[in-house]
Design a protein around this motif. Structure first.
Motif, PDB file in Angstrom:
ATOM      1  N   GLY A  23       0.246  31.248  69.480  1.00  0.00           N
ATOM      2  CA  GLY A  23      -1.131  31.724  68.798  1.00  0.00           C
ATOM      3  C   GLY A  23      -1.476  32.979  68.645  1.00  0.00           C
ATOM      4  N   ALA A  24      -1.061  33.991  69.599  1.00  0.00           N
ATOM      5  CA  ALA A  24      -1.245  35.325  69.462  1.00  0.00           C
ATOM      6  C   ALA A  24      -0.318  35.968  68.311  1.00  0.00           C
ATOM      7  N   LEU A  25       0.427  35.437  68.217  1.00  0.00           N
ATOM      8  CA  LEU A  25       1.474  35.810  66.900  1.00  0.00           C
ATOM      9  C   LEU A  25       0.798  35.788  65.671  1.00  0.00           C
ATOM     10  N   MET A  26       0.358  34.554  65.519  1.00  0.00           N
ATOM     11  CA  MET A  26      -0.392  34.207  64.280  1.00  0.00           C
ATOM     12  C   MET A  26      -1.491  35.055  64.167  1.00  0.00           C
ATOM     13  N   LEU A  27      -2.184  35.215  65.179  1.00  0.00           N
ATOM     14  CA  LEU A  27      -3.690  36.056  65.000  1.00  0.00           C
ATOM     15  C   LEU A  27      -3.186  37.479  64.660  1.00  0.00           C
ATOM     16  N   ALA A  28      -2.209  37.958  65.549  1.00  0.00           N
ATOM     17  CA  ALA A  28      -1.852  39.497  65.245  1.00  0.00           C
ATOM     18  C   ALA A  28      -1.321  39.917  63.838  1.00  0.00           C
ATOM     19  N   ARG A  29      -0.511  38.831  63.422  1.00  0.00           N
ATOM     20  CA  ARG A  29      -0.285  38.879  61.795  1.00  0.00           C
ATOM     21  C   ARG A  29      -1.361  38.922  61.019  1.00  0.00           C
ATOM     22  N   SER A  30      -2.378  38.144  61.468  1.00  0.00           N
ATOM     23  CA  SER A  30      -3.519  38.286  60.639  1.00  0.00           C
ATOM     24  C   SER A  30      -4.286  39.317  60.697  1.00  0.00           C
ATOM     25  N   ARG A  31      -4.005  40.295  61.405  1.00  0.00           N
ATOM     26  CA  ARG A  31      -4.876  41.668  61.723  1.00  0.00           C
ATOM     27  C   ARG A  31      -5.826  41.503  62.665  1.00  0.00           C
ATOM     28  N   ARG A  32      -5.903  40.468  63.535  1.00  0.00           N
ATOM     29  CA  ARG A  32      -6.842  40.273  64.667  1.00  0.00           C
ATOM     30  C   ARG A  32      -6.687  41.081  65.841  1.00  0.00           C
ATOM     31  N   GLU A  63      13.374  34.934  79.439  1.00  0.00           N
ATOM     32  CA  GLU A  63      13.742  35.633  78.142  1.00  0.00           C
ATOM     33  C   GLU A  63      12.947  35.355  77.195  1.00  0.00           C
ATOM     34  N   LEU A  64      12.625  33.910  77.002  1.00  0.00           N
ATOM     35  CA  LEU A  64      11.841  33.480  75.892  1.00  0.00           C
ATOM     36  C   LEU A  64      10.635  34.027  75.685  1.00  0.00           C
ATOM     37  N   VAL A  65      10.010  34.203  76.923  1.00  0.00           N
ATOM     38  CA  VAL A  65       8.715  34.770  76.912  1.00  0.00           C
ATOM     39  C   VAL A  65       8.697  36.206  76.679  1.00  0.00           C
ATOM     40  N   GLU A  66       9.752  37.121  77.372  1.00  0.00           N
ATOM     41  CA  GLU A  66       9.810  38.484  76.800  1.00  0.00           C
ATOM     42  C   GLU A  66       9.938  38.596  75.352  1.00  0.00           C
ATOM     43  N   ARG A  67      10.925  37.811  74.959  1.00  0.00           N
ATOM     44  CA  ARG A  67      10.944  37.961  73.404  1.00  0.00           C
ATOM     45  C   ARG A  67       9.771  37.691  72.766  1.00  0.00           C
ATOM     46  N   GLY A  68       8.946  36.753  73.115  1.00  0.00           N
ATOM     47  CA  GLY A  68       7.702  36.565  72.599  1.00  0.00           C
ATOM     48  C   GLY A  68       6.850  37.518  72.782  1.00  0.00           C
ATOM     49  N   ARG A  69       6.627  38.234  73.945  1.00  0.00           N
ATOM     50  CA  ARG A  69       5.863  39.276  74.052  1.00  0.00           C
ATOM     51  C   ARG A  69       6.084  40.675  73.386  1.00  0.00           C
ATOM     52  N   ARG A  70       7.247  40.654  72.960  1.00  0.00           N
ATOM     53  CA  ARG A  70       7.769  41.730  72.173  1.00  0.00           C
ATOM     54  C   ARG A  70       7.118  41.792  70.646  1.00  0.00           C
ATOM     55  N   ALA A 290       4.260  25.143  68.555  1.00  0.00           N
ATOM     56  CA  ALA A 290       3.611  24.674  67.283  1.00  0.00           C
ATOM     57  C   ALA A 290       2.185  24.600  67.414  1.00  0.00           C
ATOM     58  N   ALA A 291       1.669  23.889  68.384  1.00  0.00           N
ATOM     59  CA  ALA A 291       0.259  23.776  68.591  1.00  0.00           C
ATOM     60  C   ALA A 291      -0.455  25.243  68.676  1.00  0.00           C
ATOM     61  N   GLY A 292       0.263  25.975  69.646  1.00  0.00           N
ATOM     62  CA  GLY A 292      -0.257  27.169  69.749  1.00  0.00           C
ATOM     63  C   GLY A 292      -0.460  28.194  68.222  1.00  0.00           C
ATOM     64  N   ALA A 293       0.499  27.942  67.728  1.00  0.00           N
ATOM     65  CA  ALA A 293       0.584  28.684  65.933  1.00  0.00           C
ATOM     66  C   ALA A 293      -0.511  27.848  65.495  1.00  0.00           C
ATOM     67  N   LEU A 294      -0.835  26.652  65.233  1.00  0.00           N
ATOM     68  CA  LEU A 294      -1.932  25.877  64.750  1.00  0.00           C
ATOM     69  C   LEU A 294      -3.132  26.275  65.103  1.00  0.00           C
ATOM     70  N   ALA A 295      -3.395  26.325  66.408  1.00  0.00           N
ATOM     71  CA  ALA A 295      -4.705  26.883  67.009  1.00  0.00           C
ATOM     72  C   ALA A 295      -5.072  28.374  66.485  1.00  0.00           C
ATOM     73  N   GLY A 296      -4.194  29.148  66.544  1.00  0.00           N
ATOM     74  CA  GLY A 296      -4.167  30.506  66.119  1.00  0.00           C
ATOM     75  C   GLY A 296      -4.728  30.757  64.589  1.00  0.00           C
ATOM     76  N   ALA A 297      -4.026  29.878  63.885  1.00  0.00           N
ATOM     77  CA  ALA A 297      -4.338  29.763  62.354  1.00  0.00           C
ATOM     78  C   ALA A 297      -5.882  29.258  62.231  1.00  0.00           C
ATOM     79  N   GLN A 298      -6.294  28.352  63.120  1.00  0.00           N
ATOM     80  CA  GLN A 298      -7.640  27.642  62.910  1.00  0.00           C
ATOM     81  C   GLN A 298      -8.761  28.831  63.337  1.00  0.00           C
TER      82      GLN A 298
END
Length: 318
Positions: A23-32, A63-70, A290-298
């Motif tokens: 969710g944070a990734l979608m928002l950050a890529r949207s310049r939020r 490792e998955l979490v650390e990649r996501g944080r980066r 996927a649910a996080g990405a959808l919520a971030g976009a919404q």
């Protein structure tokens, strides 16, 4: 915590697992401006790897979490370690209180704090949880295939649990424990699939050399098993939302308690979204992400609508 926080963010994400980070990734890529606050207590911490996730099968959870944080930080998002202990709302924003005494303001909230697994009071279950005590045939099934497995009955869904694990081994036992006698139709299903029914109260697990050797009954009998499958009662981690009027309620499936939301993650409280296991108790890592990405976009779309409304008001007044 040593991280420096801004006073306010457009979005604060509480929980830094797959749902929260995506969710944070979608928002950050949207310049939020987005802040992720993670308590560092992932549900899947005991597991050796994440399974059933395309192109990342078997990757260690951390490792998955650390990649996501980066990735979130790469787009300007901020990720910190901290525990949220309270959330309130004033006229303009949400106020988020952290355990260390700090506060941050947020225009929108995305809650992805996951759930807590409540296990039966059987000695040994919690200690072996995520290793040779498992709950999900899709998350752990392949790793325990062809081994002697015992399914511990914990409720109405346990028969379905047993039938799923039967796909993975020919040596399966169903421990009825103190549950009521099975209806004739269910007992027939077990017998037809070659699943042995064991009656009698379960007293604990027999453990030797850091592995399960069997299930010990109250009678003293030890039934040899290498793996125990048990369906936990799953309860959303959401106590800090009480002041906003959000509390976990019983899930229709009977699996536990969740925070209700619409398909996009929008809760009954305006400005608050949820994603992942905090609302979908059976979500695996992929579906939670996927649910996080959808919520971030919404959330981004909601912010755009608000900004557009204000712009139109300003344009008209000018």
């Amino acid at each position: 915590m040593s991280e420096l926080l801004e006073h306010a963010y457009e979005v604060v994400v509480v929980g830094g697992g797959a749902a929260g980070l995506n969710g944070a990734l979608m928002l950050a890529r949207s310049r939020r401006s987005v802040l992720v606050i993670d308590a560092g207590q992932p549900r899947n911490a005991p597991a050796d790897g994440v399974h059933g996730l395309l192109a990342r099968d078997g990757m260690p959870p951390r490792e998955l979490v650390e990649r996501g944080r980066r990735e979130v930080r790469h787009y300007g998002g901020q990720v910190i370690t901290g525990e949220v202990v309270g959330a309130t709302r004033n006229a303009t924003a949400f106020d988020i209180a952290l355990a260390d005494g700090r506060h941050v303001a947020a225009g929108r909230l995305l809650i992805t704090t996951g759930l807590v697994d409540e296990l039966p009071d059987v000695p040994g279950l919690r200690e072996r949880w995520g290793r040779d005590v498992v709950h999900c045939p899709y998350c752990h099934g392949w790793e325990v295939r062809d081994q002697p497995i015992g399914v511990l009955a914990t409720g109405a869904a346990s028969l379905h649990h047993a039938l799923l694990f039967r796909q993975l081994t020919d040596d399966l036992m169903f421990f009825q424990d103190t549950q009521p006698d099975l209806p004739e139709e269910q007992a027939e299903q077990l017998a037809a699939r070659g699943i042995t029914l064991v009656t009698g109260a379960v007293d604990g697990l027999e453990i030797k050399d850091d592995k399960i050797e069997g299930v010990r009954l109250a009678s003293g009998t030890v039934i040899p098993r290498a793996v125990v499958a048990v369906a936990s009662r799953m309860v959303a981690r959401a106590g800090f939302l009480t002041d906003l009027g959000l509390e976990p309620v019983p899930h229709a499936s009977g699996m536990g308690e969740h925070i209700p939301a619409d398909p996009a993650g929008r809760t009954a409280v305006p400005g608050v979204w949820v994603a992942g296991n905090v609302t979908d108790l059976s979500a695996q890592v992929g579906s939670a992400a996927a649910a996080g990405a959808l919520a971030g976009a919404q959330i981004n779309a909601d912010l755009v609508a608000e900004e557009t409304r204000r712009a139109v008001e300003a344009w008209r007044s000018a």
